[in-house]
Write a protein that holds these residues in place. Structure first.
Motif, short mmCIF file in Angstrom:
data_model
loop_
_atom_site.label_atom_id
_atom_site.label_comp_id
_atom_site.label_asym_id
_atom_site.label_seq_id
_atom_site.Cartn_x
_atom_site.Cartn_y
_atom_site.Cartn_z
N ALA A 35 0.87 -1.17 0.00
CA ALA A 35 0.00 0.00 0.00
C ALA A 35 0.90 1.21 0.00
O ALA A 35 2.09 1.12 0.31
CB ALA A 35 -0.90 0.00 1.22
N THR A 38 1.56 6.54 3.78
CA THR A 38 0.82 7.79 3.94
C THR A 38 1.64 8.79 4.73
O THR A 38 2.37 8.42 5.64
CB THR A 38 -0.50 7.56 4.68
OG1 THR A 38 -0.22 6.90 5.90
CG2 THR A 38 -1.45 6.74 3.87
N PHE A 272 -1.48 3.35 20.55
CA PHE A 272 -2.66 2.95 19.80
C PHE A 272 -3.58 2.14 20.71
O PHE A 272 -3.12 1.27 21.44
CB PHE A 272 -2.26 2.10 18.60
CG PHE A 272 -1.24 2.76 17.72
CD1 PHE A 272 -1.43 4.06 17.28
CD2 PHE A 272 -0.09 2.09 17.33
CE1 PHE A 272 -0.49 4.67 16.46
CE2 PHE A 272 0.86 2.69 16.52
CZ PHE A 272 0.65 3.99 16.08
N ASP A 275 -7.97 -0.83 16.95
CA ASP A 275 -7.76 -0.47 15.55
C ASP A 275 -8.05 1.00 15.30
O ASP A 275 -7.65 1.55 14.30
CB ASP A 275 -8.73 -1.26 14.66
CG ASP A 275 -8.36 -2.72 14.59
OD1 ASP A 275 -7.49 -3.11 15.38
OD2 ASP A 275 -8.94 -3.43 13.75
N ARG B 144 -6.32 -0.62 6.73
CA ARG B 144 -6.14 0.83 6.77
C ARG B 144 -5.42 1.29 8.05
O ARG B 144 -4.58 2.19 8.01
CB ARG B 144 -7.50 1.54 6.66
CG ARG B 144 -7.97 1.70 5.23
CD ARG B 144 -7.16 2.76 4.48
NE ARG B 144 -7.63 4.10 4.74
CZ ARG B 144 -8.44 4.78 3.94
NH1 ARG B 144 -8.82 4.27 2.81
NH2 ARG B 144 -8.83 5.99 4.26
N ALA B 145 -5.78 0.67 9.15
CA ALA B 145 -5.15 1.09 10.41
C ALA B 145 -3.64 0.86 10.35
O ALA B 145 -2.86 1.67 10.82
CB ALA B 145 -5.76 0.34 11.58
N GLN B 147 -1.82 0.70 7.59
CA GLN B 147 -1.27 1.64 6.61
C GLN B 147 -1.06 3.00 7.26
O GLN B 147 -0.02 3.63 7.12
CB GLN B 147 -2.26 1.77 5.45
CG GLN B 147 -1.74 2.57 4.28
CD GLN B 147 -2.81 2.76 3.21
OE1 GLN B 147 -3.94 2.30 3.35
NE2 GLN B 147 -2.47 3.45 2.15
N ARG B 148 -2.06 3.42 8.00
CA ARG B 148 -2.01 4.71 8.70
C ARG B 148 -0.85 4.75 9.69
O ARG B 148 -0.17 5.75 9.85
CB ARG B 148 -3.32 4.84 9.45
CG ARG B 148 -3.79 6.23 9.68
CD ARG B 148 -5.19 6.21 10.25
NE ARG B 148 -5.31 5.37 11.42
CZ ARG B 148 -6.28 4.47 11.61
NH1 ARG B 148 -7.18 4.28 10.69
NH2 ARG B 148 -6.34 3.77 12.71
N ARG B 149 -0.64 3.63 10.37
CA ARG B 149 0.38 3.60 11.43
C ARG B 149 1.76 3.20 10.91
O ARG B 149 2.65 2.92 11.69
CB ARG B 149 -0.08 2.63 12.51
CG ARG B 149 -1.31 3.12 13.25
CD ARG B 149 -1.95 2.03 14.06
NE ARG B 149 -3.13 2.55 14.77
CZ ARG B 149 -3.93 1.80 15.49
NH1 ARG B 149 -3.69 0.51 15.66
NH2 ARG B 149 -4.98 2.33 16.10
N ASN B 150 1.86 3.11 9.61
CA ASN B 150 3.15 2.73 9.00
C ASN B 150 3.63 1.36 9.44
O ASN B 150 4.83 1.13 9.63
CB ASN B 150 4.23 3.78 9.31
CG ASN B 150 4.21 4.89 8.31
OD1 ASN B 150 3.84 4.68 7.14
ND2 ASN B 150 4.57 6.09 8.73
N TRP B 151 2.71 0.46 9.61
CA TRP B 151 3.09 -0.89 10.03
C TRP B 151 3.36 -1.76 8.82
O TRP B 151 2.56 -1.82 7.89
CB TRP B 151 1.95 -1.51 10.85
CG TRP B 151 1.87 -0.99 12.24
CD1 TRP B 151 2.75 -0.16 12.87
CD2 TRP B 151 0.83 -1.26 13.18
NE1 TRP B 151 2.34 0.10 14.15
CE2 TRP B 151 1.16 -0.56 14.37
CE3 TRP B 151 -0.34 -2.02 13.15
CZ2 TRP B 151 0.36 -0.60 15.51
CZ3 TRP B 151 -1.14 -2.07 14.29
CH2 TRP B 151 -0.78 -1.37 15.45
N GLN B 152 4.46 -2.47 8.85
CA GLN B 152 4.74 -3.45 7.82
C GLN B 152 5.46 -4.64 8.44
O GLN B 152 5.98 -4.54 9.55
CB GLN B 152 5.54 -2.85 6.67
CG GLN B 152 6.65 -1.91 7.08
CD GLN B 152 7.28 -1.21 5.89
OE1 GLN B 152 6.99 -1.54 4.75
NE2 GLN B 152 8.15 -0.25 6.15
N LEU B 217 4.94 -1.23 2.78
CA LEU B 217 4.49 0.10 2.36
C LEU B 217 5.50 0.67 1.37
O LEU B 217 6.70 0.53 1.55
CB LEU B 217 4.39 1.03 3.57
CG LEU B 217 3.23 0.69 4.51
CD1 LEU B 217 3.38 1.43 5.82
CD2 LEU B 217 1.89 1.02 3.87
#
Lengths: 612, 220
Positions: A35, A38, A272, A275, B144-145, B147-152, B217
């Motif tokens: 992905a 961001t 966090f 989710d 999405r969560a 992706q938002r948190r830059n987790w890979q 990402l």
């Protein structure tokens, strides 16, 4: 024993270990799910944004923030000439103190003067610059009238990197920069040190006829630890020391210089919850320490210390709906050679934002309430809307209110018989509206924006008794300004050339006199063309700016100018490259402030070593 | 965890690996599945075929890596993403005729033929890979969560394909470090529906598998 075996062509070690772990399992080829990474600021706003990456900075070979940004969308920059000299940025035609500068999230600049010394920001330390155009007080508070410039210092990534750059050029300008970054078991890190010096030029014709040099030494360090499901912790430090010679235009025998220390410390913790909830806690501190010297004797000092504590929670109601809530406490303390009536003030702010995306539309509603010791309560807000009418194009519309708190100088400047502050000043307040259109296709990225901003209660220093030529001066909320303008940015690739074109047309007026605001150019354009030929990369920047009035009465016109800058780099091998640039190729003489000389033609060559 | 007959297994694996490397370098079709998620919506699936030169490189590393691996009982499989290639999955029974003799004789052609015959006679591995890949690319997405948190990271899922084509006993063999990514991968695998086709391909056998799912990402 029933022994079943499935084989793959994966690495032998993995086959063996997987056998030993579980003799019955075979290994399939990995599914790779990707992905887009961001970036918070860019993706969370519907406002026009310019992002400049580390590689953009390096490719541009720019020596200063001013050189990098000048002529870009919304940017009009004037300077007293050469590296390290006073530089003013009029973002969308607003005043210099109407642009908020943040380094890793904390304000950078002087609370007494109310501006940021962008001429002293060492570009070597900067990883990324994000410029949001238009009002953002609803998120960041005071000063974000014209926009926000966010500077991010270097961060480590998984790959270990080491860089070393040394350069030399005209006016005995030399620079050296070295750093390393990477990741270990305990976290990722980055460290960078840089030094620049230049003999400079004779800045002002009426000043001491020596050259006005500049030097800067800086370091940054950062550390980040990922904490799995819990969150992440980060620490970053920025420190810069600058020495700047300048001309005293009232005394040609005086030798003046200033010493400025700027630093920021930033500790942040993201945690966090499930989710949906992302919490951000940040503790930051910023210092701006300015010491002035005349003929080697101390001539005043102005120190600012800001401490900021911030909590922001982003709750993701759905994938396309986020509600944010935040609380920020900002303490500003000053320590000066003069005697100010107040030396400290607190600002408490509560802010909230709702971001929502529907099938083809997006909406952002933001509101913020600031309570400042000096000026009381201020509420600002934004409403931004976007319609993606096709997959490659959208239109936007937004309205926002913003403010600028008076500075310590405005409010409390000690009475010296000539000038004194006015503790009754109100905040400067603005309302802005804009519409825009954006195209983003495979080959073209273009944005077009039209805006109008009205700023009330602008603070201006005036004679207490205009009829008396010896009257002392004090500031008051006397002026209103109306600024309308349009900006265009087009990026594309033509015949293997990367092309970036920016055009700013602007009409900034004083509402009472209908005069054009001081030192703004009505027209400004910049074209960057870059191309790679194998190991060779070459580029040219063309920058043209219309005339400016040096005075508020619009009687002293500084003519427009056009500049050509050339740059090239050649990769000697995978890690070593040589770069060179010629700025102001045609040695154009021009002024952006009356009688302040700008650099003529300059050449700069550098050798850069990067290893991963 | 223990292996019932590590020594025997090691010898067997070594021999048949040699054989298969040789075989695969001739017949293999390599497939990487890359699922690209643009923002929130579009999912692109990229199936790339590469030639077999990588296989030869990997064969070279065989003798160096082998001895060390004996002593590492808990090392998890870490396939290199870039060089990961085809893995036709070939199941063999111990009591089946094995191509060891062929390998000892270093006869490439014989080895290849044997491999192909073997796989055909038991299960259609290429088909299983292909079905799984198609199915997986349909259901896998980047949460999405995360992706938002830059987790890979990479999660290893283990599961069993039953003789009726059902996928059961899905477990996390090795976590990515983030439960959102682990769960998303398990959910996606749970959604796979092509049982009939899988059942046909698996030809009455039962197959235990480990599937690495890499979440990555990228900068746009």
């Amino acid at each position: 024993m029933q022994f079943r075996l499935i084989q793959t062509t994966l690495l032998v070690s993995s086959i063996f270990s997987s056998c030993l772990a579980n003799a019955e399992q075979g290994l399939l080829n990995p599914v790779i799910v990707t992905a887009t990474r961001t970036t918070q600021t860019v993706d969370n706003t519907l406002a026009p944004v310019t992002v400049i990456s580390r590689s953009d900075i390096e490719n541009s070979q720019a020596s200063s923030v001013a050189e990098l940004l000048t002529g870009m969308a919304g940017m009009d920059i004037t300077s007293q000439g050469g590296l390290g000299t006073n530089t003013s940025l009029f973002l969308r035609g607003t005043n210099t103190n109407h642009t908020l500068f943040l380094v890793d999230g904390i304000r950078l600049g002087s609370a007494t003067l109310g501006t940021t010394a962008i001429e002293l920001i060492p570009l070597e330390q900067i990883d990324r610059i994000e410029i949001v155009r238009g009002p953002r007080s609803s998120l960041y508070g005071s000063e974000a009238i014209g926009g926000v410039v966010q500077l991010f210092t270097r961060q480590g990534s998984e790959a270990t990197q080491t860089n070393l750059t040394a350069g030399y050029g005209t006016h005995n300008t030399a620079s050296l920069s070295a750093g390393t970054s990477g990741a270990t078991d305990i976290g990722s890190y980055s460290m960078q040190a840089a030094a620049t010096k230049t003999d400079g030029i004779h800045v002002h014709d009426d000043g001491h006829p020596d050259k006005d040099g500049y030097q800067n030494q800086s370091v940054t360090a950062s550390f980040k630890k990922l904490l799995g499901n819990f969150g992440e912790a980060a620490l970053s430090l920025f420190h810069s020391e600058a020495d700047n010679d300048y001309d005293n235009i009232y005394d040609a025998t005086a030798i003046n210089e200033s010493h400025t220390r700027q630093n920021t410390i930033n500790a942040s913790l993201k945690f966090f919850a499930g989710d949906k909830l992302d919490n951000n806690i940040r503790l930051s501190q910023q210092r701006d320490e300015f010491d002035d010297f005349e003929n080697a004797a101390a001539n005043g000092s102005f120190n600012t210390l800001r401490k900021q504590a911030l909590w922001q929670g982003d709750y993701h109601l759905r994938d396309d709906q986020t509600i944010s809530l935040g609380y920020e406490v900002l303490t500003e303390e000053i320590e000066t050679s003069g005697n100010y009536a107040e030396t400290e003030r607190d600002n408490h702010a509560l802010f909230g934002q709702l971001q929502s995306e529907f099938s083809q539309q997006a909406l952002v509603l933001a509101v913020r309430h600031d309570n400042n010791d000096a000026i009381g309560h201020t509420t600002t807000g934004n409403i931004d809307w976007r319609w993606n009418f096709s997959s490659e194009a959208n239109i936007t519309a937004s309205y926002g209110r913003a403010f600028k708190a008076p500075t310590f100088n405005d409010l409390y400047w000690p009475d010296n018989g000539y000038t004194f502050g006015n503790p009754n000043l109100l905040a400067e307040e603005s309302r802005s509206a804009e519409i825009g259109a954006n195209i983003k296709s495979d080959n073209v990225r273009a944005s077009f924006n039209i805006y109008k901003t009205r700023i009330e209660n602008l603070i201006d220093w005036q004679a207490v008794d205009p009829g008396d030529p010896f009257s002392p001066w004090t500031p008051d909320n006397v002026n209103n300004a109306v600024i309308s303008g349009m900006e265009t940015r087009i990026e594309t690739r033509l015949f293997n050339w990367d092309l970036a074109f920016n055009l700013n047309l602007i009409d900034p007026r004083d509402e009472q006199t209908n005069n054009r605001l001081q030192r703004r150019a009505l027209k400004e354009a910049r074209l960057d063309l870059d191309r790679e030929f194998g190991k060779l990369a070459t580029g040219v920047s063309l920058h043209a700016a219309g005339g400016r009035y040096d005075d508020a009465a619009n009687t002293d016109l500084l003519p427009g100018y056009g500049l050509v800058n050339l740059r090239s780099s050649y990769a000697l091998n995978k890690s070593l490259s040589v770069k060179g640039k010629i700025d102001n190729l045609f040695d154009k003489e021009y002024e952006t402030i009356r009688d302040y000389n700008n650099l003529g033609r300059t050449i700069f060559v550098s050798l850069s070593y990067n290893i991963e | 965890m223990t292996c019932a007959a590590p020594h025997k297994a090691a010898v067997f694996i070594a021999l048949s690996l040699v054989l298969h490397f040789i075989g695969l370098s001739i017949v293999s079709v390599k497939t990487d599945v890359v699922i690209t998620e643009q923002g929130s919506a579009n999912i692109e699936i990229e199936l790339s075929k590469k030639n077999s030169s990588l296989t030869t490189e990997k064969s070279k590393s065989l003798p160096q890596k082998k001895p060390a691996s004996h002593h590492i009982a808990t090392v998890s499989p870490r396939p290199l993403i870039k060089t990961t290639a085809i893995k036709p999955i070939i199941e063999k029974q111990l009591d089946e005729p094995r191509p060891i003799a062929a390998a000892n004789n270093d006869r490439k052609i014989t080895a290849t033929t044997t491999t192909q015959e073997n796989s055909r006679s038991s299960i259609d591995t290429t088909k299983i890979t292909s079905i799984l890949n198609t199915e997986l690319s349909r259901y896998f997405h980047y949460p999405r969560a995360a992706q938002r948190r830059n987790w890979q990271g990479q999660v290893l899922l283990e599961f069993i394909i039953l003789s009726d084509g059902d996928i059961s006993q899905i477990k996390v063999n090795k976590s990515s470090g983030y439960s959102i990514l682990d769960n998303a991968a398990m959910e996606a695998l749970n959604k796979i529906e092509q049982r009939t086709q899988l059942a046909l391909a698996i030809n009455g056998h039962k197959l235990a598998q480990v599937l690495p799912v890499t979440y990555r990402l990228i900068n746009h």
